[in-house]
Scaffold this active site. Structure first.
Site, PDB file in Angstrom:
ATOM      1  N   ARG A  98      -8.104 -11.959   6.166  1.00 28.95           N
ATOM      2  CA  ARG A  98      -6.677 -12.251   6.295  1.00 28.95           C
ATOM      3  C   ARG A  98      -6.647 -11.839   7.974  1.00 28.95           C
ATOM      4  NH1 ARG A  98      -3.613  -8.429   2.035  1.00 28.95           N
ATOM      5  NH2 ARG A  98      -5.574  -8.351   1.066  1.00 28.95           N
ATOM      6  N   GLU A 154      -4.638   6.119  -5.304  1.00 25.03           N
ATOM      7  CA  GLU A 154      -3.410   5.728  -5.832  1.00 25.03           C
ATOM      8  C   GLU A 154      -3.404   5.886  -7.167  1.00 25.03           C
ATOM      9  OE1 GLU A 154      -5.338   2.557  -3.410  1.00 25.03           O
ATOM     10  OE2 GLU A 154      -3.264   1.483  -3.357  1.00 25.03           O
ATOM     11  N   HIS A 205       0.868  -1.097  -0.002  1.00 24.90           N
ATOM     12  CA  HIS A 205       0.053  -0.025   0.152  1.00 24.90           C
ATOM     13  C   HIS A 205       0.599   1.186  -0.019  1.00 24.90           C
ATOM     14  CE1 HIS A 205      -3.316  -2.287   2.210  1.00 24.90           C
ATOM     15  NE2 HIS A 205      -3.793  -2.489   0.809  1.00 24.90           N
TER      16      HIS A 205
END
Ligand code: ADP
Length: 402
Positions: free
Chosen positions: A243, A386, A182
Site C-alpha cells: 500500500r 492482539e 490496528h
C-alpha cells in the site's frame, strides 16, 4: 475461564483458545481457503503433559459454517474441550466499528445489523467477520459473544484530528472521516509499556508503531489515542508492503484522465501494487533487507523511503504530544528489524531520542528497551498480542454484564 478468540476473514478463520487463569494458549489454529476446492485446517494444542501437538484436516470447506464445525471438531477431538458450550466466552475481531462502537460490546441483533451497515467502510473485512459471528451465534447460542473493534481505541481522537478538510456535509451524510486501525495492537502495547516503565497508563504519552504488512502509527496521550496514521481505510499513512500510504490524491485523477485508469485499476494500484513492492518488487522486509545488502539500489531506496516516512510521523506526533515518554515498536517488522528501528530513529537526538545500537542489534524475545540510558524518550520493542488483548477485553465485557 476459557475464552475463544475468532478472527474470521473472507476465506479464512484464525482461532485461539485462552485459559484466562494465566492467559495461556490452550489451542490455536487456522482454517484456510474456505470456499475453494482444496482447503486446509490446522490446529496446535497443548496436551495434558504440556507438550505441543498438531492436527490437520484437508478437503473441501465450502463456507464459514463448515469451517467452524471443523474447528470445533478439532478442539473436541484433541481433548482441549468437550463441547463448545463449555466456553465462557467467544471474542470476535472486527476491523471496522465506524463511529458506532467506541468499545467492545456483547453481540446482539442490533450489533450484527450495525456491523452489516458498516460493510461499505470495510468491504474486504466486515463480511467475513459477520459470517463468523452469525455462524458462531448459531453453533454456540448459550455462550456470550463479544465483538472487539480495531477502530475502538482510536475513538478518542479529537474532531480536529479525525476530520478531513473536505465539505463538512460529506462527514455528516456519509461519515467520511479518519477511523484508524490496528487499535487492539496499539492499545495492548501501550498498556504493556506502562507496566514495564512502572507508570500509570493514564499518564503515559507514547508514539506507537505497528509495522507489519499493514503499518500504522499512533500518538497516545495519557493512555488515549489522539491521532493515528490510517484513515477512512487502512490505506493512509505509512508506506506498507503493497500500500502506498500518504499520496497526493491528484496523482489518481492524473492517471484516470491521462492514462484511462478505472476506479478498480486505481484501487488495485494503491492497495496491491504500491508500497515497498511498487518500489523494489518485493513486499517482504526480510528479502528487501537482503537485496539491499547485496547492492540492489531499488531495495535500498524502498528502505530509505519506508524509514523516512516513519521519521516524519515521529516528528509530527512529537509535536502533537509535546512530551513523549516512549516510542514503541511492534509487528513483524517492528519486533524483528533492527535496521528499520535504528534508521527511522536516527538523528533525532534533538527530539530526545537516542538508540543504543548494540542493544538494538541483539535478538531477543519479550520487552526490550533499545534506547540509551541517557535518552529522555525511552524506545521499546514490545511483541504485540492482539488475540490475548481480544480475550482480555472479552472477559472484561462478560464480567461487567453479569
Ligand atoms: P501482518 O500485518 O500480515 O500481521 P506481520 O506483523 O507478520 O504482518 O509482519 C510481516 C512483515 O514482517 C513482513 O514484511 C516480514 O518480512 C517482516 N518480518 C518478519 N520477520 C522479520 C525479520 N526477522 N526481520 C525483518 N523483517 C521481518
Amino acid at each position: 475461564m476459557k475464552i475463544l478468540v475468532l478472527n474470521a476473514g473472507s476465506s479464512s478463520i484464525k482461532f485461539q483458545l485462552f485459559s484466562m487463569v494465566d492467559s495461556s494458549v490452550m489451542a490455536s489454529g487456522l482454517v484456510e481457503q474456505i470456499g475453494e476446492n482444496e482447503s486446509n485446517a490446522r490446529i496446535k494444542y497443548n496436551d495434558n503433559q504440556g507438550s505441543e501437538c498438531k492436527k490437520e484436516i484437508k478437503g473441501s470447506i465450502p463456507n464459514h459454517e463448515a469451517a467452524l464445525k471443523i474447528m470445533s471438531t478439532l478442539l473436541i477431538e484433541s481433548g482441549v474441550i468437550k463441547d463448545l458450550n463449555e466456553l465462557d466466552g467467544i471474542g470476535h475481531r472486527v476491523v471496522q466499528g465506524g463511529a458506532s462502537f467506541s468499545e467492545p460490546v456483547l453481540v446482539d441483533e442490533w450489533v450484527v445489523t450495525e456491523i452489516e451497515r458498516l460493510i461499505p467502510l470495510a468491504p474486504l473485512h466486515n463480511p467475513g467477520h459477520l459470517a463468523g459471528i452469525k455462524v458462531s451465534l448459531e453453533q454456540s447460542p448459550q455462550v456470550p459473544q463479544v465483538v472487539v473493534f480495531d477502530t475502538a481505541f482510536h475513538s478518542s481522537l479529537p474532531k480536529h484530528a479525525y476530520l478531513y478538510a473536505i465539505p463538512y456535509k460529506l462527514y455528516e451524510d456519509l461519515k467520511i472521516r479518519r477511523y484508524g486501525f490496528h487499535g487492539t495492537s496499539h492499545h495492548y502495547i501501550v498498556k504493556e509499556a506502562a507496566k514495564y516503565l512502572k507508570k500509570d497508563v493514564n499518564s503515559l504519552n507514547a508514539i506507537t508503531l505497528h509495522l507489519g504488512n499493514g503499518a500504522s502509527m499512533s500518538a497516545v496521550k495519557n493512555g488515549k489515542s489522539v491521532d493515528t496514521s490510517m484513515g477512512l481505510t487502512p490505506l493512509e499513512g505509512l508506506i506498507m508492503g503493497t500500500r502506498s500510504g500518504d499520496i497526493d490524491p491528484a496523482v489518481l485523477f492524473y492517471l484516470a484522465r491521462k492514462e484511462g485508469y478505472t476506479i478498480e485499476d486505481l484501487d488495485r494500484l494503491v492497495n496491491k501494487e504500491s508500497g515497498l513492492k511498487g518500489i523494489c518488487g518485493s513486499n517482504d522486509m526480510r528479502e528487501i533487507g537482503k537485496m539491499a545488502q547485496e547492492g540492489n539500489a531499488q531495495a535500498q531506496l524502498a528502505l530509505d523511503m519506508f524509514n523516512y516516512r516513519i521519521k516524519k510521523y515521529i516528528g509530527a506526533y512529537s509535536a502533537v504530544l509535546g512530551k513523549v515518554d516512549c516510542i514503541i515498536f511492534t509487528g513483524g517488522i517492528g519486533e524483528n528489524d533492527s535496521a528499520v528501528r535504528f534508521n527511522s530513529c536516527s538523528n533525532l537526538e534533538n527530539f530526545g531520542i537516542k538508540i543504543d545500537a548494540s542493544i538494538n542489534n541483539q535478538r531477543s524475545s519479550g520487552i526490550v528497551k533499545i534506547s540509551t540510558e541517557e535518552s529522555p524518550v525511552k524506545v521499546l520493542v514490545i511483541p504485540t498480542n492482539e488475540e490475548l488483548e481480544i480475550a482480555l477485553q472479552t472477559k472484561e465485557v462478560i464480567e461487567r454484564a453479569k
